[in-house]
Design an enzyme around this catalytic site. Structure first.
Site, PDB file in Angstrom:
ATOM      1  N   GLU A 178      57.270  48.758  24.831  1.00  0.00           N
ATOM      2  CA  GLU A 178      57.467  49.741  25.894  1.00  0.00           C
ATOM      3  C   GLU A 178      56.914  51.072  25.423  1.00  0.00           C
ATOM      4  OE1 GLU A 178      61.274  50.257  27.745  1.00  0.00           O
ATOM      5  OE2 GLU A 178      61.731  48.112  27.763  1.00  0.00           O
ATOM      6  N   GLU A 182      66.944  46.793  23.715  1.00  0.00           N
ATOM      7  CA  GLU A 182      67.543  48.116  23.488  1.00  0.00           C
ATOM      8  C   GLU A 182      69.062  48.133  23.349  1.00  0.00           C
ATOM      9  OE1 GLU A 182      66.068  51.128  26.164  1.00  0.00           O
ATOM     10  OE2 GLU A 182      64.034  50.965  25.361  1.00  0.00           O
TER      11      GLU A 182
END
Ligand SMILES: *[C@@H]1O[C@H](CO)[C@@H](O)[C@H](O)[C@H]1NC(C)=O
Ligand SMILES: *[C@@H]1O[C@H](CO)[C@@H](O)[C@H](O)[C@H]1NC(C)=O
Ligand SMILES: *[C@@H]1O[C@H](CO)[C@@H](O)[C@H](O)[C@H]1NC(C)=O
Ligand SMILES: *[C@@H]1O[C@H](CO)[C@@H](O)[C@H](O)[C@H]1NC(C)=O
Ligand SMILES: *[C@@H]1O[C@H](CO)[C@@H](O)[C@H](O)[C@H]1NC(C)=O
Ligand SMILES: *[C@@H]1O[C@H](CO)[C@@H](O)[C@H](O)[C@H]1NC(C)=O
Ligand SMILES: *[C@@H]1O[C@H](CO)[C@@H](O)[C@H](O)[C@H]1NC(C)=O
Length: 419
Positions: A337, A234
């Site tokens: 995720e 991320e």
């Protein structure tokens, strides 16, 4: 740098034969049987090794294990003496190194145990993704200005050993990058006011970390089922801000991993997958400067909670049943995720109350599983365990609540009918 460029040239011009798909690195279950039937892959040049062929990745993240996220486990955090502090960095700086090492080691020895791995296996899961920070290679930490707990490596080795014994596929993810890849987020291990990662000397530290981890992965028995390393989790969702990450860090990190493998004489059949966030994440096209894409893999994170999808159950089901998370063309993709959480402003209203809306959450779980398995190489739920008392963030709690079936083969295959 010299050794990296030499290696890149070798890959481009050199022993191409080494990179023709051959026999897969096999993954064994506890009883010695081959968990993933890769026989088909072995003769199929369009497939990638080290990924299940006959099975999809069905996994859980080990959130808050080696990169502690206080929001997931406030009680444990407070008991460690870190209450009110934002991150591992802040807590270690507050407690002092020796006391911090002691409380973190107690955490690592209790948060995920062998019985967790056994339970995951009994639920039909086959993969774990383990977030780690660069500070696990302790000599990379600037001792005068950076503060992180020490001693994590032996616990990483322990949990990977249990998971390998149980036949799991393992992904290790660089979740906390040097300097922090995003600001003000405990999931980088520090609550940095600005993202300090995007400069050459920090990239260089991350590449050293990856080279070290690659060597360990290939030389330590406990790591034998580690098949993928994600080079940064991320990053900032702005293609311009992270331009040098794509142009410099991605190719150099890739080369660092391949170079460590080359030094060990690792053949193509044992090469690790190198994973980056996919284009849908919003940091630009990860492939833009990657001249060599052998055994790359892509990570998709899908939280409808933070999407612009209309906040209604039917809109959520509709999106989860139809949204192709590999639509950016990055392949193979794993939805690394996702959760069952919904926007903060509605999550405790009666319409979305997890204690009365189990049938919705169960259908939504099934819808996501069906679609991710249809379009991508599989999925990894965030996260296995939490202290939130909210099964929407905990696979273990969702099974206990009856929202996720005890055996994944019980997922409702018709959950998307009508969408
Ligand atoms: C594995 O795949 C091969 C090739 O598709 C097939 O012939 C074989 O029967 C499979 N083995 C098992 C145990 O499923
Ligand atoms: C080879 O693998 C690709 C991708 O998984 C698949 O689409 C294709 O059908 C496979 N081909 C054969 C001959 O098995
Ligand atoms: C899950 O159910 C399937 C189908 O009934 C069965 O073959 C499998 O062994 C079960 N898995 C576990 C872990 O119990
Ligand atoms: C992070 O928080 C600090 C302090 O509240 C603030 O000054 C800074 O702008 C924030 N950074 C970002 C990128 O949001
Ligand atoms: C690779 O790891 C082994 C231990 O697993 C260690 O003995 C060796 O020194 C390492 N090599 C490098 C180049 O770091
Ligand atoms: C929602 O976000 C996607 C990108 O994530 C964008 O393509 C789409 O236009 C947005 N839709 C609305 C209604 O803002
Ligand atoms: C499976 O989902 C379909 C569509 O939502 C629903 O009609 C059906 O009752 C569900 N089956 C079970 C066993 O829950």
């Amino acid at each position: 740098m010299y050794i990296f460029s030499l290696f890149v040239i070798l890959l481009l011009t050199g022993p191409a034969r080494a990179w023709i798909p051959g026999q897969d690195k096999e993954i064994y279950a506890a009883d010695g049987s081959n968990l993933f039937n890769n026989t088909a892959l072995a003769t199929n040049a369009s497939s990638k090794r080290w990924l299940p062929s006959s099975a999809k990745i069905r996994g859980v993240n080990l959130g808050s294990m080696f990169v502690f996220e206080p929001w997931l486990a406030q009680t444990a955090w407070t008991n460690m003496g870190c209450g009110g502090l934002n991150s591992e960095f802040d807590c270690v700086s507050h407690l002092g190194q020796a006391q911090a090492n002691s409380v973190f080691q107690a955490h690592w020895s209790s948060w995920i145990t062998q019985s967790d791995i056994t339970q995951m296996q009994s639920y039909g899961l086959n993969t774990i993704r383990i977030p780690v920070g660069y500070w696990m290679k302790e000599d990379l930490v600037y001792s005068d200005s950076e503060h992180f707990p020490q001693g994590g490596l032996s616990y990483l080795e322990q949990v990977c050993g249990w998971a390998s014994d149980a036949g799991f596929y393992i992904i290790i993810d660089l979740h906390g990058a040097p300097g922090a890849q995003v600001a003000n987020n405990s999931d980088t291990g520090q609550f940095a006011p600005s993202p300090g990662f995007y400069v050459d000397y920090q990239y260089s530290r991350a590449e050293t970390f990856l080279s070290w981890l690659t060597n360990l992965t290939h030389t330590t028995n406990a790591f034998r089922n580690v098949g993928m390393i994600e080079i940064v989790n991320e990053p900032v969702q702005n293609a311009d801000t992270v331009a040098t990450m794509r142009s410099s860090y991605y190719p150099n990190a890739y080369a660092a991993i391949r170079s460590a493998e080359s030094a060990l004489g690792i053949t193509a059949s044992n090469a690790l997958h190198v994973q980056v966030m996919n284009e849908l994440w919003g940091s630009g096209d990860p492939k833009q400067y990657l001249t060599n894409q052998n055994f790359m893999a892509y990570d998709d994170h899908r939280y409808l909670k933070w999407s612009n999808i209309t906040t209604s159950m039917s809109a959520y089901l509709s999106d989860s049943c139809t949204n192709n998370r590999a639509s950016d063309g990055d392949t193979p993709t794993i939805v690394g995720e996702w959760s069952l959480s919904v926007p903060d402003d509605v999550q405790w209203t009666s319409a979305w109350d997890p204690s009365t809306q189990q049938s919705f959450y169960s259908q939504w779980f099934a819808a996501q599983v069906l679609t991710y398995e249809k379009n991508t190489n599989g999925w990894i739920f965030w996260t296995w365990k939490s202290q939130l008392g909210d099964y929407r963030w905990s696979y273990q709690d969702a099974v206990a609540a009856g929202v996720i079936p005890q055996n994944l083969s019980g997922v409702n295959a018709s959950a998307c009918s009508g969408y």
